[in-house]
Design a protein around this motif. Structure first.
Motif, PDB file in Angstrom:
ATOM      1  N   VAL A   1       0.747  -1.131   0.151  1.00  0.00           N
ATOM      2  CA  VAL A   1       0.163  -0.038  -0.002  1.00  0.00           C
ATOM      3  C   VAL A   1       0.799   1.230  -0.090  1.00  0.00           C
ATOM      4  CG1 VAL A   1      -1.733  -1.008   1.073  1.00  0.00           C
ATOM      5  CG2 VAL A   1      -0.069  -0.100   2.500  1.00  0.00           C
ATOM      6  N   HIS A   2       2.274   0.987  -0.271  1.00  0.00           N
ATOM      7  CA  HIS A   2       3.001   2.083  -0.185  1.00  0.00           C
ATOM      8  C   HIS A   2       3.266   2.699  -1.613  1.00  0.00           C
ATOM      9  CE1 HIS A   2       6.044   5.201   1.292  1.00  0.00           C
ATOM     10  NE2 HIS A   2       7.210   4.599   0.565  1.00  0.00           N
ATOM     11  N   PRO A   3       3.033   3.882  -1.883  1.00  0.00           N
ATOM     12  CA  PRO A   3       2.299   4.899  -1.584  1.00  0.00           C
ATOM     13  C   PRO A   3       0.827   4.971  -1.575  1.00  0.00           C
ATOM     14  CG  PRO A   3       3.045   5.807  -3.398  1.00  0.00           C
ATOM     15  CD  PRO A   3       3.509   4.191  -3.463  1.00  0.00           C
ATOM     16  N   ARG A   4       0.251   4.230  -2.462  1.00  0.00           N
ATOM     17  CA  ARG A   4      -1.238   4.209  -2.456  1.00  0.00           C
ATOM     18  C   ARG A   4      -1.649   2.749  -2.481  1.00  0.00           C
ATOM     19  NH1 ARG A   4      -2.899   9.235  -4.651  1.00  0.00           N
ATOM     20  NH2 ARG A   4      -2.012  10.800  -3.456  1.00  0.00           N
ATOM     21  N   ARG A   5      -2.821   2.509  -1.785  1.00  0.00           N
ATOM     22  CA  ARG A   5      -3.495   1.128  -2.099  1.00  0.00           C
ATOM     23  C   ARG A   5      -3.887   0.644  -3.493  1.00  0.00           C
ATOM     24  NH1 ARG A   5      -8.539   1.595   1.683  1.00  0.00           N
ATOM     25  NH2 ARG A   5      -7.009   2.857   3.086  1.00  0.00           N
ATOM     26  N   ARG A   6      -3.616  -0.415  -3.890  1.00  0.00           N
ATOM     27  CA  ARG A   6      -4.113  -0.786  -5.116  1.00  0.00           C
ATOM     28  C   ARG A   6      -5.163  -1.981  -5.145  1.00  0.00           C
ATOM     29  NH1 ARG A   6       2.000  -1.923  -6.692  1.00  0.00           N
ATOM     30  NH2 ARG A   6       2.371  -0.083  -5.251  1.00  0.00           N
ATOM     31  N   PRO A   7      -5.346  -2.451  -6.155  1.00  0.00           N
ATOM     32  CA  PRO A   7      -6.334  -3.422  -6.312  1.00  0.00           C
ATOM     33  C   PRO A   7      -5.711  -4.688  -5.617  1.00  0.00           C
ATOM     34  CG  PRO A   7      -6.485  -2.433  -8.418  1.00  0.00           C
ATOM     35  CD  PRO A   7      -5.324  -1.911  -7.389  1.00  0.00           C
ATOM     36  N   PRO A   8      -6.322  -5.567  -4.775  1.00  0.00           N
ATOM     37  CA  PRO A   8      -5.925  -6.527  -4.036  1.00  0.00           C
ATOM     38  C   PRO A   8      -5.380  -7.728  -5.217  1.00  0.00           C
ATOM     39  CG  PRO A   8      -8.110  -6.167  -3.210  1.00  0.00           C
ATOM     40  CD  PRO A   8      -7.974  -5.209  -4.567  1.00  0.00           C
ATOM     41  N   ASP A   9      -4.259  -8.052  -4.806  1.00  0.00           N
ATOM     42  CA  ASP A   9      -3.542  -9.198  -5.802  1.00  0.00           C
ATOM     43  C   ASP A   9      -2.886 -10.121  -4.920  1.00  0.00           C
ATOM     44  OD1 ASP A   9      -2.468 -10.689  -7.546  1.00  0.00           O
ATOM     45  OD2 ASP A   9      -1.085  -8.952  -8.409  1.00  0.00           O
ATOM     46  N   SER A  10      -3.371 -11.394  -4.718  1.00  0.00           N
ATOM     47  CA  SER A  10      -2.617 -12.212  -4.002  1.00  0.00           C
ATOM     48  C   SER A  10      -1.630 -13.378  -4.749  1.00  0.00           C
ATOM     49  CB  SER A  10      -3.490 -13.042  -2.814  1.00  0.00           C
ATOM     50  OG  SER A  10      -3.737 -12.241  -1.831  1.00  0.00           O
ATOM     51  N   ALA A  11      -1.534 -13.046  -6.015  1.00  0.00           N
ATOM     52  CA  ALA A  11      -0.921 -13.968  -7.007  1.00  0.00           C
ATOM     53  C   ALA A  11       0.640 -14.311  -6.322  1.00  0.00           C
ATOM     54  CB  ALA A  11      -1.023 -13.643  -8.333  1.00  0.00           C
ATOM     55  N   PRO A  12       1.214 -13.209  -5.998  1.00  0.00           N
ATOM     56  CA  PRO A  12       2.599 -13.191  -5.424  1.00  0.00           C
ATOM     57  C   PRO A  12       2.687 -14.057  -4.417  1.00  0.00           C
ATOM     58  CG  PRO A  12       2.459 -10.747  -6.170  1.00  0.00           C
ATOM     59  CD  PRO A  12       0.971 -11.623  -6.116  1.00  0.00           C
ATOM     60  N   ARG A  13       1.503 -14.052  -3.583  1.00  0.00           N
ATOM     61  CA  ARG A  13       1.786 -14.734  -2.087  1.00  0.00           C
ATOM     62  C   ARG A  13       1.547 -16.145  -2.582  1.00  0.00           C
ATOM     63  NH1 ARG A  13      -2.407 -10.578  -0.275  1.00  0.00           N
ATOM     64  NH2 ARG A  13      -1.342  -9.460   1.394  1.00  0.00           N
ATOM     65  N   ALA A  14       0.746 -16.472  -3.390  1.00  0.00           N
ATOM     66  CA  ALA A  14       0.485 -17.962  -3.808  1.00  0.00           C
ATOM     67  C   ALA A  14       1.621 -18.644  -4.647  1.00  0.00           C
ATOM     68  CB  ALA A  14      -0.826 -17.983  -4.802  1.00  0.00           C
ATOM     69  N   ALA A  15       2.416 -17.579  -5.493  1.00  0.00           N
ATOM     70  CA  ALA A  15       3.459 -18.121  -6.085  1.00  0.00           C
ATOM     71  C   ALA A  15       4.645 -18.537  -5.152  1.00  0.00           C
ATOM     72  CB  ALA A  15       4.096 -17.002  -7.070  1.00  0.00           C
ATOM     73  N   ALA A  16       4.823 -17.666  -4.173  1.00  0.00           N
ATOM     74  CA  ALA A  16       5.703 -17.955  -3.358  1.00  0.00           C
ATOM     75  C   ALA A  16       5.664 -19.149  -2.443  1.00  0.00           C
ATOM     76  CB  ALA A  16       6.132 -16.701  -2.298  1.00  0.00           C
ATOM     77  N   ALA A  17       4.419 -19.497  -2.191  1.00  0.00           N
ATOM     78  CA  ALA A  17       4.015 -20.767  -1.352  1.00  0.00           C
ATOM     79  C   ALA A  17       4.192 -21.680  -2.068  1.00  0.00           C
ATOM     80  CB  ALA A  17       2.786 -20.529  -0.860  1.00  0.00           C
ATOM     81  N   THR A  18       3.796 -21.730  -3.391  1.00  0.00           N
ATOM     82  CA  THR A  18       4.088 -22.800  -4.482  1.00  0.00           C
ATOM     83  C   THR A  18       5.461 -23.227  -4.326  1.00  0.00           C
ATOM     84  OG1 THR A  18       2.122 -22.231  -5.615  1.00  0.00           O
ATOM     85  CG2 THR A  18       3.774 -23.324  -6.892  1.00  0.00           C
ATOM     86  N   ARG A  19       6.465 -22.117  -4.675  1.00  0.00           N
ATOM     87  CA  ARG A  19       7.838 -22.481  -4.656  1.00  0.00           C
ATOM     88  C   ARG A  19       8.255 -23.200  -3.501  1.00  0.00           C
ATOM     89  NH1 ARG A  19       9.598 -22.603  -9.656  1.00  0.00           N
ATOM     90  NH2 ARG A  19       9.294 -20.715 -10.686  1.00  0.00           N
ATOM     91  N   LEU A  20       7.726 -22.745  -2.332  1.00  0.00           N
ATOM     92  CA  LEU A  20       8.134 -23.581  -1.001  1.00  0.00           C
ATOM     93  C   LEU A  20       7.770 -25.146  -1.050  1.00  0.00           C
ATOM     94  CD1 LEU A  20       9.366 -23.639   1.747  1.00  0.00           C
ATOM     95  CD2 LEU A  20       7.416 -22.648   2.603  1.00  0.00           C
ATOM     96  N   ARG A  21       6.449 -25.286  -1.686  1.00  0.00           N
ATOM     97  CA  ARG A  21       5.874 -26.672  -1.644  1.00  0.00           C
ATOM     98  C   ARG A  21       6.734 -27.490  -2.511  1.00  0.00           C
ATOM     99  NH1 ARG A  21       5.274 -30.884  -0.986  1.00  0.00           N
ATOM    100  NH2 ARG A  21       3.608 -32.349  -1.009  1.00  0.00           N
ATOM    101  N   ARG A  22       7.096 -26.781  -3.667  1.00  0.00           N
ATOM    102  CA  ARG A  22       7.895 -27.593  -4.663  1.00  0.00           C
ATOM    103  C   ARG A  22       9.321 -27.858  -4.326  1.00  0.00           C
ATOM    104  NH1 ARG A  22       6.001 -24.686 -10.327  1.00  0.00           N
ATOM    105  NH2 ARG A  22       3.858 -25.244 -10.459  1.00  0.00           N
ATOM    106  N   ALA A  23      10.044 -26.976  -3.212  1.00  0.00           N
ATOM    107  CA  ALA A  23      11.056 -27.151  -2.805  1.00  0.00           C
ATOM    108  C   ALA A  23      11.086 -28.495  -1.862  1.00  0.00           C
ATOM    109  CB  ALA A  23      11.609 -25.930  -1.962  1.00  0.00           C
ATOM    110  N   VAL A  24      10.135 -28.862  -1.207  1.00  0.00           N
ATOM    111  CA  VAL A  24      10.106 -30.056  -0.230  1.00  0.00           C
ATOM    112  C   VAL A  24      10.484 -31.192  -0.943  1.00  0.00           C
ATOM    113  CG1 VAL A  24       8.714 -31.480   1.350  1.00  0.00           C
ATOM    114  CG2 VAL A  24       8.234 -28.810   0.946  1.00  0.00           C
ATOM    115  N   ARG A  25      11.375 -31.930  -0.341  1.00  0.00           N
ATOM    116  CA  ARG A  25      12.387 -33.307  -0.889  1.00  0.00           C
ATOM    117  C   ARG A  25      11.359 -34.116  -0.151  1.00  0.00           C
ATOM    118  NH1 ARG A  25      18.490 -31.795  -1.083  1.00  0.00           N
ATOM    119  NH2 ARG A  25      18.488 -30.715  -2.827  1.00  0.00           N
TER     120      ARG A  25
END
Length: 379
Positions: free
Chosen positions: A355-379
């Motif tokens: 939200v710095h410097p202004r709020r923008r439309p919600p977008d959780s795709a980066p959160r989901a992408a990071a979580a997917t990377r972590l899941r794929r990293a699990v051996r």
């Protein structure tokens, strides 16, 4: 009788869960290439999603990723960037406004009272808050507050009311807009939970969280504001924002929490990536971290399993491929998120000032992408 939540203790002869320690992806049982891509993608977020960010990820007691990128403070106002020499870079220890991640701590504080026997999960909150007449009339229970099934609307503009007396009066008479049992995410649930906690304990929410959660866990950088060195959030000006406050830094971004003095059940906490990693490890450790225990394992399980108490469970829109096996977590409006996955013993914290410097439309795709990377990293 279960041990009191918030007190450090261990079972007779039991070993304390290990504390977090930095380590390689290999030591954590994680694929280094996937984590390298996770970090690279978080770095790229400063080009379009946020000004700055801290990402923390690990498995077991190993902290395999701890990276800071971008700027904690980049703008003087919504339309003016600071010169480079006056910007504040994001550091590993930069505190962020957690926004709705605060709800997780309020939820733990409620579960602590349930564990102690001072609350019942299906007890009518009107039994403790008889002056909250709408809650009494509609039979709202503790469980419905924590599962967002009370029917209360998402928000009440308390910031437009003249004083605390008027704000509390509005909460007392606020009636559900949906049938009880219907999921409707609402900040008001956690505001009522705050009043419930403060009524039955005689202590403020900030004290309950500090004494019952953050102090036992050694989370020394977590607390309600003001927090002068935090990452900046929004240049709040009407009509884009709900208040005219200018650039907000170190004070809670959420307008209702601000109007309530900065301590609220739904927003107001500031924290760092490392402190939240400790919180994650305590949850994955069944409520214990090192010699401290903040909650018993059965109550942690109750909180983290479907449908979740305070926590959201298996939500692909911000958990990516971690969702599906019982992953639990939450997001915050300012750009924050936290996910723990008991099936893989992994955790992910992403703190950003979207939200710095202004709020923008919600977008959780980066959160989901990071979580997917972590899941794929699990051996």
């Amino acid at each position: 009788m279960p041990p009191l939540a918030g007190l450090a203790h261990g079972g007779s002869g039991a070993l304390s869960p290990p504390r977090l320690r930095p380590g390689s992806p290999e030591r954590a049982g994680l694929d280094p290439e996937e984590l390298r891509l996770l970090v690279r993608e978080v770095r790229a977020l400063t080009e379009h999603w946020c000004s700055g960010a801290v990402v923390v990820a690990g498995r077991g007691p190993v902290l395999a990723v701890h990276e800071a990128v971008g700027w904690a403070v980049r703008y003087a106002s919504g339309d003016r960037e600071l010169p480079l020499e006056r910007r504040v870079p994001t550091a590993l220890g930069t505190p962020f406004d957690l926004a709705s991640l605060t709800k997780l701590f309020t939820s733990v504080a409620v579960l602590q009272q349930i564990e102690r026997g001072t609350l019942g999960i299906d007890t009518l909150i009107g039994a403790y808050l008889p002056d909250f007449t709408a809650a009494v009339e509609h039979g709202i229970t503790v469980r419905r507050l924590l599962t967002h099934t009370s029917g209360l609307r998402p928000e009440l503009p308390l910031y437009d009311l003249p004083d605390d007396a008027a704000r509390i009066a509005a909460l007392r008479r606020e009636e559900p807009v949906a049938e009880g049992g219907t999921y409707l995410y609402s900040d008001l649930n956690m505001l009522l939970a705050q009043h419930l906690l403060e009524r039955i304990t005689g202590r403020r929410l900030d004290v309950l969280i500090r004494e019952g959660i953050t102090r036992p866990l050694g989370m020394t950088q977590t607390g309600f504001g003001p927090c002068p060195f935090a990452a900046a959030t929004e240049d709040q000006r009407r009509p884009l924002a709900k208040l005219d406050r200018g650039m907000v830094r170190g004070r809670v971004h959420d307008e209702n929490a601000y109007a309530l003095g900065g301590v609220a059940g739904h927003a107001g906490l500031f924290s760092t990536g490392h402190d939240l990693a400790v919180f994650c490890r305590a949850l994955l450790g069944g409520g214990a971290y090192g010699p401290a225990r903040i909650l018993g394992p059965d109550f942690v399980d109750l909180m983290l399993r479907e449908p979740g108490l305070g926590f959201r469970v298996d939500q692909p829109w911000f958990m990516g491929e971690l969702a599906g096996s019982g992953a639990a977590g939450h997001c915050g409006f300012t750009g924050t998120s936290l996910v723990v996955d008991r099936a893989t013993d992994t955790f992910l914290v992403l703190l950003a000032n979207t939200v710095h410097p202004r709020r923008r439309p919600p977008d959780s795709a980066p959160r989901a992408a990071a979580a997917t990377r972590l899941r794929r990293a699990v051996r």
